[in-house]
Design a protein around this motif. Structure first.
Motif, PDB file in Angstrom:
ATOM      1  N   ASP A 101       0.812  -1.224   0.000  1.00 21.19           N
ATOM      2  CA  ASP A 101       0.000   0.000   0.000  1.00 21.19           C
ATOM      3  C   ASP A 101       0.848   1.278   0.000  1.00 21.19           C
ATOM      4  OD1 ASP A 101      -2.367  -1.648   0.329  1.00 21.19           O
ATOM      5  OD2 ASP A 101      -1.798  -1.832   2.438  1.00 21.19           O
ATOM      6  N   PRO A 102       1.721   1.490  -0.972  1.00 18.89           N
ATOM      7  CA  PRO A 102       2.559   2.686  -0.964  1.00 18.89           C
ATOM      8  C   PRO A 102       1.758   3.956  -1.245  1.00 18.89           C
ATOM      9  CG  PRO A 102       2.774   1.548  -3.050  1.00 18.89           C
ATOM     10  CD  PRO A 102       1.939   0.656  -2.178  1.00 18.89           C
ATOM     11  N   SER A 103       2.204   5.053  -0.664  1.00 16.77           N
ATOM     12  CA  SER A 103       1.731   6.395  -1.013  1.00 16.77           C
ATOM     13  C   SER A 103       2.937   7.315  -0.992  1.00 16.77           C
ATOM     14  CB  SER A 103       0.670   6.887  -0.028  1.00 16.77           C
ATOM     15  OG  SER A 103       0.216   8.186  -0.404  1.00 16.77           O
ATOM     16  N   VAL A 104       3.280   7.864  -2.165  1.00 17.62           N
ATOM     17  CA  VAL A 104       4.517   8.636  -2.319  1.00 17.62           C
ATOM     18  C   VAL A 104       4.179  10.116  -2.479  1.00 17.62           C
ATOM     19  CG1 VAL A 104       6.582   8.979  -3.729  1.00 17.62           C
ATOM     20  CG2 VAL A 104       5.700   6.664  -3.336  1.00 17.62           C
ATOM     21  N   ILE A 105       4.964  10.971  -1.813  1.00 18.08           N
ATOM     22  CA  ILE A 105       4.767  12.408  -1.879  1.00 18.08           C
ATOM     23  C   ILE A 105       6.119  13.100  -1.895  1.00 18.08           C
ATOM     24  CG2 ILE A 105       4.597  12.670   0.642  1.00 18.08           C
ATOM     25  CD1 ILE A 105       2.372  14.782   0.065  1.00 18.08           C
ATOM     26  N   PRO A 173      -2.131   3.792   3.690  1.00 21.26           N
ATOM     27  CA  PRO A 173      -2.024   5.253   3.750  1.00 21.26           C
ATOM     28  C   PRO A 173      -2.283   5.929   2.407  1.00 21.26           C
ATOM     29  CG  PRO A 173       0.153   4.274   3.662  1.00 21.26           C
ATOM     30  CD  PRO A 173      -0.814   3.137   3.800  1.00 21.26           C
ATOM     31  N   ALA A 174      -2.692   7.181   2.488  1.00 19.70           N
ATOM     32  CA  ALA A 174      -2.809   8.080   1.330  1.00 19.70           C
ATOM     33  C   ALA A 174      -2.394   9.464   1.799  1.00 19.70           C
ATOM     34  CB  ALA A 174      -4.228   8.100   0.794  1.00 19.70           C
ATOM     35  N   SER A 175      -1.688  10.216   0.963  1.00 21.66           N
ATOM     36  CA  SER A 175      -1.119  11.482   1.418  1.00 21.66           C
ATOM     37  C   SER A 175      -1.308  12.584   0.383  1.00 21.66           C
ATOM     38  CB  SER A 175       0.382  11.313   1.713  1.00 21.66           C
ATOM     39  OG  SER A 175       1.072  10.817   0.584  1.00 21.66           O
ATOM     40  N   PHE A 176      -1.466  13.803   0.873  1.00 22.26           N
ATOM     41  CA  PHE A 176      -1.415  14.975  -0.007  1.00 22.26           C
ATOM     42  C   PHE A 176      -1.047  16.203   0.813  1.00 22.26           C
ATOM     43  CE2 PHE A 176      -6.116  14.985   0.899  1.00 22.26           C
ATOM     44  CZ  PHE A 176      -6.207  16.221   1.542  1.00 22.26           C
ATOM     45  N   ALA A 177      -0.496  17.211   0.129  1.00 24.28           N
ATOM     46  CA  ALA A 177      -0.142  18.484   0.743  1.00 24.28           C
ATOM     47  C   ALA A 177      -1.135  19.550   0.292  1.00 24.28           C
ATOM     48  CB  ALA A 177       1.279  18.890   0.355  1.00 24.28           C
ATOM     49  N   GLY A 313      -6.018   4.065  -6.887  1.00 27.92           N
ATOM     50  CA  GLY A 313      -5.142   5.202  -6.618  1.00 27.92           C
ATOM     51  C   GLY A 313      -5.293   6.249  -7.691  1.00 27.92           C
ATOM     52  N   PHE A 314      -5.256   7.528  -7.305  1.00 20.68           N
ATOM     53  CA  PHE A 314      -5.363   8.631  -8.260  1.00 20.68           C
ATOM     54  C   PHE A 314      -4.038   8.879  -8.983  1.00 20.68           C
ATOM     55  CE2 PHE A 314      -8.690  10.290  -5.236  1.00 20.68           C
ATOM     56  CZ  PHE A 314      -9.748  10.280  -6.141  1.00 20.68           C
ATOM     57  N   GLN A 315      -4.126   9.387 -10.216  1.00 20.03           N
ATOM     58  CA  GLN A 315      -2.975  10.058 -10.807  1.00 20.03           C
ATOM     59  C   GLN A 315      -2.914  11.453 -10.200  1.00 20.03           C
ATOM     60  OE1 GLN A 315      -3.255  11.150 -14.923  1.00 20.03           O
ATOM     61  NE2 GLN A 315      -1.068  11.539 -15.124  1.00 20.03           N
ATOM     62  N   ARG A 316      -1.765  11.795  -9.593  1.00 20.19           N
ATOM     63  CA  ARG A 316      -1.627  13.057  -8.875  1.00 20.19           C
ATOM     64  C   ARG A 316      -0.290  13.699  -9.231  1.00 20.19           C
ATOM     65  NH1 ARG A 316      -2.322  11.357  -2.778  1.00 20.19           N
ATOM     66  NH2 ARG A 316      -0.347  10.373  -3.299  1.00 20.19           N
ATOM     67  N   ASP A 317      -0.140  14.970  -8.866  1.00 17.82           N
ATOM     68  CA  ASP A 317       1.164  15.601  -9.032  1.00 17.82           C
ATOM     69  C   ASP A 317       2.039  15.194  -7.845  1.00 17.82           C
ATOM     70  OD1 ASP A 317       0.698  17.273  -6.827  1.00 17.82           O
ATOM     71  OD2 ASP A 317       0.686  19.121  -7.995  1.00 17.82           O
ATOM     72  N   PRO A 318       3.300  15.625  -7.768  1.00 20.28           N
ATOM     73  CA  PRO A 318       4.186  15.145  -6.696  1.00 20.28           C
ATOM     74  C   PRO A 318       3.715  15.474  -5.284  1.00 20.28           C
ATOM     75  CG  PRO A 318       5.473  16.096  -8.466  1.00 20.28           C
ATOM     76  CD  PRO A 318       4.057  16.417  -8.764  1.00 20.28           C
ATOM     77  N   HIS A 319       2.779  16.447  -5.171  1.00 21.90           N
ATOM     78  CA  HIS A 319       2.312  16.842  -3.842  1.00 21.90           C
ATOM     79  C   HIS A 319       0.931  16.276  -3.527  1.00 21.90           C
ATOM     80  CE1 HIS A 319       5.770  19.476  -3.824  1.00 21.90           C
ATOM     81  NE2 HIS A 319       5.385  19.952  -4.985  1.00 21.90           N
ATOM     82  N   GLY A 320       0.476  15.360  -4.348  1.00 24.76           N
ATOM     83  CA  GLY A 320      -0.820  14.742  -4.101  1.00 24.76           C
ATOM     84  C   GLY A 320      -1.996  15.545  -4.617  1.00 24.76           C
ATOM     85  N   SER A 321      -1.736  16.491  -5.502  1.00 22.30           N
ATOM     86  CA  SER A 321      -2.792  17.354  -6.017  1.00 22.30           C
ATOM     87  C   SER A 321      -3.357  16.800  -7.323  1.00 22.30           C
ATOM     88  CB  SER A 321      -2.255  18.766  -6.263  1.00 22.30           C
ATOM     89  OG  SER A 321      -3.236  19.575  -6.892  1.00 22.30           O
TER      90      SER A 321
END
Length: 471
Positions: A101-105, A173-177, A313-321
């Motif tokens: 379950d990776p979540s990268v930011i 986990p899931a992460s965003f800024a 999982g969403f396609q997101r930018d590097p900050h989870g946006s």
């Protein structure tokens, strides 16, 4: 080494080739995004993605000796990089059994364990036992997205460590800024918290200023205005332009005691076949009140062509946006059959929102197939029967896409009359409206259902009124 994807990708992972279009969603026709050549017979699920400077990096949970984390990247010039294991359990550590379950930011991080600075953080689930109890949320750091330095201790533990010994614990986990704010948010599933709290489930969110130390958790509201529930194993993304949080979550799966499943004896459906997309203002989410999520779309077997669709999982930018990609929202998920060895990463994109989709009738080797979404490649369009709403509205009923063997049919029964549900194909008006017409469920012979505007079912057997479609 350039690898050819099973489904072609553009710079922003735009799908190409034969597609199933459903106004709001475009998905590949039961085909995965790629084959994991590092373990072609293993399972693949729970993807995490970031896109920056024309390159998309994908991390996902896959099969090694136990669960491990794979990575590959893609850009239009070079195609896919080779799939490789980039993170795995640490012998003798708290995560010695599996990592998943990776979540990268992206951010500016200092690892307290070695004093070094890093550009990327990866949150993940880890456990020390084979049943998978007592999950905790771990953290690793990287500067190149491939070489990861594990932080030696979990950063989020279960709320109740005693209860965690006999249940899942805290992970996924899931992460965003949020731009202009230091640090970021991390969401986790935690099954050890207080149960039965109205309006809340087993999802929690915490803020961290440094990526390692966290504020007190806030419970995430879990009800939507359509009556569905936001469930564990969800992904979250943020839109700075509206201040809204988006969630893609698994909706209830098939209950094999109530409906026909593909392999109930050996592999009863352990995962769901349908996903829901919802949104809510961040301020409301953090308010501590049981605010309801607003539905934005549904993704299911009727759209994708896969029997199961789960762990998104969403396609997101590097900050989870999600903001750089809106109004399009791209979701990656595991598609496959009940046996985990069939699970492959697949993708679907919701384009500019449309509140309706054409209902089409196809004819193929097994008879008719009526849907707003996917029909097998050997089925040819025969007629367009009007349009259905894609989201619930007052005075409408959910119209389910169902299958019994090779017989595809539509039903107002959410359990598909005991057969196999593929998900809602849309919402149909229950009473005549201006600009609408009646649709009837019909049968040709014993096992060929179809839909017609004709009261007499074009000379075949009528099984009654389904409702009223838009002209």
């Amino acid at each position: 080494m350039k690898l050819k994807p099973v489904v072609a990708l553009g710079t922003a992972l735009a799908l190409a080739g034969p597609l199933s279009a459903r106004a709001a969603w475009t998905a590949s026709e039961g085909r995965p995004l790629f084959t994991n050549e590092a373990n072609p017979r293993g399972y693949n699920y729970a993807p995490s993605l970031i896109t920056e400077n024309g390159t998309t990096d994908i991390w996902w949970c896959g099969q090694g000796k136990t669960d491990v984390i794979y990575h590959r990247s893609y850009n239009a010039q070079t195609g896919f990089s080779p799939a490789q294991v980039v993170f795995q359990p640490t012998p003798g550590s708290w995560n010695r059994q599996y990592v998943c379950d990776p979540s990268v930011i992206e951010g500016s991080f200092t690892n307290p364990a070695d004093g070094q600075h890093y550009a990327y953080a990866m949150y993940y689930s880890g456990a020390d036992n084979l049943p998978g109890n007592n999950n905790q949320t771990g953290l690793a750091f990287s500067n190149d997205k491939v070489t990861w330095i594990d932080y030696p201790s979990p950063v989020i533990a279960p709320l109740n460590p005693v209860v965690a010994q006999t249940n899942y614990g805290a992970g996924q986990p899931a992460s965003f800024a949020v731009g202009g704010q230091p640090g970021h948010y991390v969401f986790v599933t935690d099954l050890t918290g207080p149960q039965g709290v109205p309006g809340f489930g087993d999802l929690y969110v915490r803020h961290t200023a440094d990526g390692v130390h966290f504020d007190a958790p806030a419970r995430v509201p879990n009800l939507a205005t359509d009556g569905t529930t936001i469930n564990p194993n969800s992904d979250f993304g943020y839109d700075a332009s509206s201040g809204e949080v988006y969630v893609i979550t698994g909706l209830p799966g098939r209950v094999c005691a109530q409906v026909a499943c593909k392999d109930p004896a050996r592999n009863p459906d352990r995962e769901t076949y349908q996903l829901g997309l919802f949104k809510m203002p961040l301020k409301a989410l953090l308010s501590g009140k049981p605010v309801r999520w607003t539905p934005s779309g549904y993704l299911n077997s009727d759209v994708t062509g896969f029997y199961l669709n789960h762990s998104p999982g969403f396609q997101r930018d590097p900050h989870g946006s999600l903001t750089p990609f809106l109004p399009a929202i791209t979701v990656f998920y595991a598609g496959g059959d009940p046996y985990p060895g069939t699970w492959r990463i697949a993708t679907a994109t919701q384009s500019v929102a449309n509140d309706r989709a054409p209902l089409k009738r196809y004819l193929g080797p097994g008879g008719h197939w009526v849907t707003t979404g996917y029909a097998a490649p050997d089925f040819a369009p025969e007629a367009t029967l009007g349009s259905l709403f894609l989201l619930p509205k007052p005075g409408t009923a959910k119209l389910m896409s169902c299958v019994a063997g090779t017989d595809h049919f539509l039903s107002r029964d959410e359990q598909c009359e005991g057969q196999t549900p593929l998900g809602q194909t849309g919402y149909i008006s229950e009473a005549p409206q201006p600009g609408s017409h009646a649709l009837f469920r019909c049968r040709a012979g014993a096992h060929d259902h179809f839909v017609s505007r004709d009261t007499n079912c074009e000379g075949q057997t009528s099984e009654g009124l389904l409702g009223y479609a838009l002209d």
